[in-house]
Write a protein that holds these residues in place. Structure first.
Motif, mmCIF file in Angstrom:
data_model
loop_
_atom_site.group_PDB
_atom_site.id
_atom_site.type_symbol
_atom_site.label_atom_id
_atom_site.label_comp_id
_atom_site.label_asym_id
_atom_site.label_seq_id
_atom_site.Cartn_x
_atom_site.Cartn_y
_atom_site.Cartn_z
ATOM 1 N N UNK A 44 0.805 -1.216 0.000
ATOM 2 C CA UNK A 44 0.000 0.000 0.000
ATOM 3 C C UNK A 44 0.850 1.284 0.000
ATOM 4 N N UNK A 45 1.780 1.363 0.947
ATOM 5 C CA UNK A 45 2.572 2.592 1.112
ATOM 6 C C UNK A 45 3.881 2.247 1.807
ATOM 7 N N UNK A 46 4.734 3.265 1.926
ATOM 8 C CA UNK A 46 5.947 3.091 2.710
ATOM 9 C C UNK A 46 6.173 4.331 3.547
ATOM 10 N N UNK A 52 14.177 13.399 11.810
ATOM 11 C CA UNK A 52 13.541 12.790 12.977
ATOM 12 C C UNK A 52 12.116 12.325 12.688
ATOM 13 N N UNK A 53 11.563 12.724 11.553
ATOM 14 C CA UNK A 53 10.171 12.396 11.230
ATOM 15 C C UNK A 53 10.100 11.476 10.011
ATOM 16 N N UNK A 54 8.931 10.939 9.788
ATOM 17 C CA UNK A 54 8.719 10.030 8.663
ATOM 18 C C UNK A 54 7.965 10.708 7.533
ATOM 19 N N UNK A 55 8.249 10.256 6.341
ATOM 20 C CA UNK A 55 7.542 10.674 5.134
ATOM 21 C C UNK A 55 6.733 9.483 4.671
ATOM 22 N N UNK A 56 5.473 9.697 4.292
ATOM 23 C CA UNK A 56 4.642 8.622 3.773
ATOM 24 C C UNK A 56 4.591 8.746 2.255
ATOM 25 N N UNK A 57 4.755 7.604 1.584
ATOM 26 C CA UNK A 57 4.674 7.561 0.118
ATOM 27 C C UNK A 57 3.671 6.486 -0.267
ATOM 28 N N UNK A 68 -4.352 13.998 7.000
ATOM 29 C CA UNK A 68 -5.295 15.042 7.426
ATOM 30 C C UNK A 68 -6.431 15.195 6.407
ATOM 31 N N UNK A 69 -6.982 14.070 6.003
ATOM 32 C CA UNK A 69 -8.143 13.974 5.109
ATOM 33 C C UNK A 69 -7.875 14.432 3.676
ATOM 34 N N UNK A 70 -6.616 14.613 3.294
ATOM 35 C CA UNK A 70 -6.282 14.946 1.906
ATOM 36 C C UNK A 70 -5.524 13.784 1.289
ATOM 37 N N UNK A 71 -5.962 13.378 0.094
ATOM 38 C CA UNK A 71 -5.294 12.277 -0.596
ATOM 39 C C UNK A 71 -3.897 12.733 -1.014
ATOM 40 N N UNK A 72 -2.896 11.910 -0.701
ATOM 41 C CA UNK A 72 -1.506 12.274 -1.003
ATOM 42 C C UNK A 72 -0.798 11.111 -1.692
ATOM 43 N N UNK A 73 0.254 11.451 -2.421
ATOM 44 C CA UNK A 73 1.151 10.430 -2.947
ATOM 45 C C UNK A 73 2.466 10.462 -2.174
ATOM 46 N N UNK A 74 2.765 11.625 -1.561
ATOM 47 C CA UNK A 74 4.006 11.805 -0.823
ATOM 48 C C UNK A 74 3.810 12.971 0.143
ATOM 49 N N UNK A 75 4.046 12.753 1.440
ATOM 50 C CA UNK A 75 3.874 13.835 2.415
ATOM 51 C C UNK A 75 4.750 13.592 3.634
ATOM 52 N N UNK A 76 5.343 14.672 4.140
ATOM 53 C CA UNK A 76 6.118 14.604 5.384
ATOM 54 C C UNK A 76 5.144 14.681 6.544
ATOM 55 N N UNK A 77 5.237 13.740 7.466
ATOM 56 C CA UNK A 77 4.318 13.685 8.597
ATOM 57 C C UNK A 77 4.812 14.548 9.745
ATOM 58 N N UNK A 78 3.859 15.121 10.467
ATOM 59 C CA UNK A 78 4.158 15.889 11.674
ATOM 60 C C UNK A 78 3.346 15.298 12.811
ATOM 61 N N UNK A 79 3.807 15.529 14.024
ATOM 62 C CA UNK A 79 3.142 15.019 15.212
ATOM 63 C C UNK A 79 1.645 15.337 15.183
ATOM 64 N N UNK A 80 0.827 14.357 15.491
ATOM 65 C CA UNK A 80 -0.636 14.434 15.558
ATOM 66 C C UNK A 80 -1.313 14.532 14.196
ATOM 67 N N UNK A 81 -0.599 14.267 13.115
ATOM 68 C CA UNK A 81 -1.251 14.193 11.804
ATOM 69 C C UNK A 81 -2.166 12.985 11.784
#
Length: 164
Positions: A44-46, A52-57, A68-81
Motif C-alpha cells: 500500500x505505502x511506505x 527525525x520524522x517520517x515521510x509517507x509515500x 489530514x483527510x487529503x489524498x496524497x502520494x508523498x507527504x512529510x508527517x508531523x506530530x498528531x497528523x
C-alpha cells in the motif's frame, strides 16, 4: 520514538512503533506494518525516515493514502497528523511534538502582512450550523412591546390609585 496509533473501530488499540529507516505498509506478509483489511493494498505505502520524522509515500494503492483527510502520494508527517491507509485511520505521533515545531526561532521577528488572505469566506456568518427560524429580522420590536406593556401597567396602577 515515532509511532502510529489506530483510530479505527475495526482495528482498535493497534500501536506500531516506527523503528526502521524504511517501513513497508500493506495487507500481505513481508510488510513491516501489516494491516489485514480489504481496503489496504498488498503493498500500500511506505514510511521513510527523514531526519527525525517520517515521510509517507503511497505505492499506487487502490484506495489511496490520506494525511489530514487529503489524498496524497508523498507527504512529510508531523506530530498528531491523521494518517489513513485505505479506510483505516491512524494518528501519527512524531518524535518532535507539534507545539515545539510551531515555536519561532530565538530573535525571530513576526510581522503580519496587510492584505493577506486569511482564508475566511466572505459569507462567513452564513456558515453557522445553527439555522435561523424564519426571517425574524430585527428583534427590537420586542423592546417596544415590552415598553408599551409596562406603560399600560403603570397607567392602570395610577388610575386605580387616583380613582378608588
Amino acid at each position: 520514538m515515532p509511532k502510529i496509533v489506530s483510530e479505527s473501530k475495526e482495528i482498535p488499540q493497534l500501536t506500531i512503533e516506527l523503528v526502521g529507516p524504511r517501513m513497508a505498509v500493506g495487507r500481505i506478509d513481508g510488510n513491516d506494518v501489516q494491516i489485514v483489511h480489504g481496503s489496504i493494498s498488498s503493498r500500500h505505502a511506505e514510511l521513510v525516515l527523514e531526519g527525525q520524522e517520517y515521510r509517507v509515500r503511497d505505492l499506487e494503492s487502490t484506495n489511496g493514502t490520506r494525511v489530514n483527510d487529503e489524498k496524497v502520494t508523498d507527504a512529510l508527517l508531523q506530530d498528531r497528523d491523521r494518517l489513513q491507509f485505505g479506510q483505516i485511520p491512524f494518528r501519527y505521533e512524531g518524535a518532535v511534538p507539534r507545539a515545539a515545531l510551531a515555536l519561532p526561532m530565538v530573535g525571530a521577528v513576526f510581522q503580519m502582512e496587510m492584505g493577506v488572505d486569511l482564508g475566511v469566506p466572505e459569507n462567513f456568518r452564513n456558515l453557522s450550523p445553527i439555522k435561523k427560524k424564519g426571517g425574524g429580522g430585527d428583534p427590537t420590536w420586542l423592546l417596544y412591546i415590552g415598553a408599551v406593556v409596562a406603560l399600560l401597567g403603570i397607567g392602570f396602577y395610577l388610575f386605580r390609585m387616583l380613582f378608588t
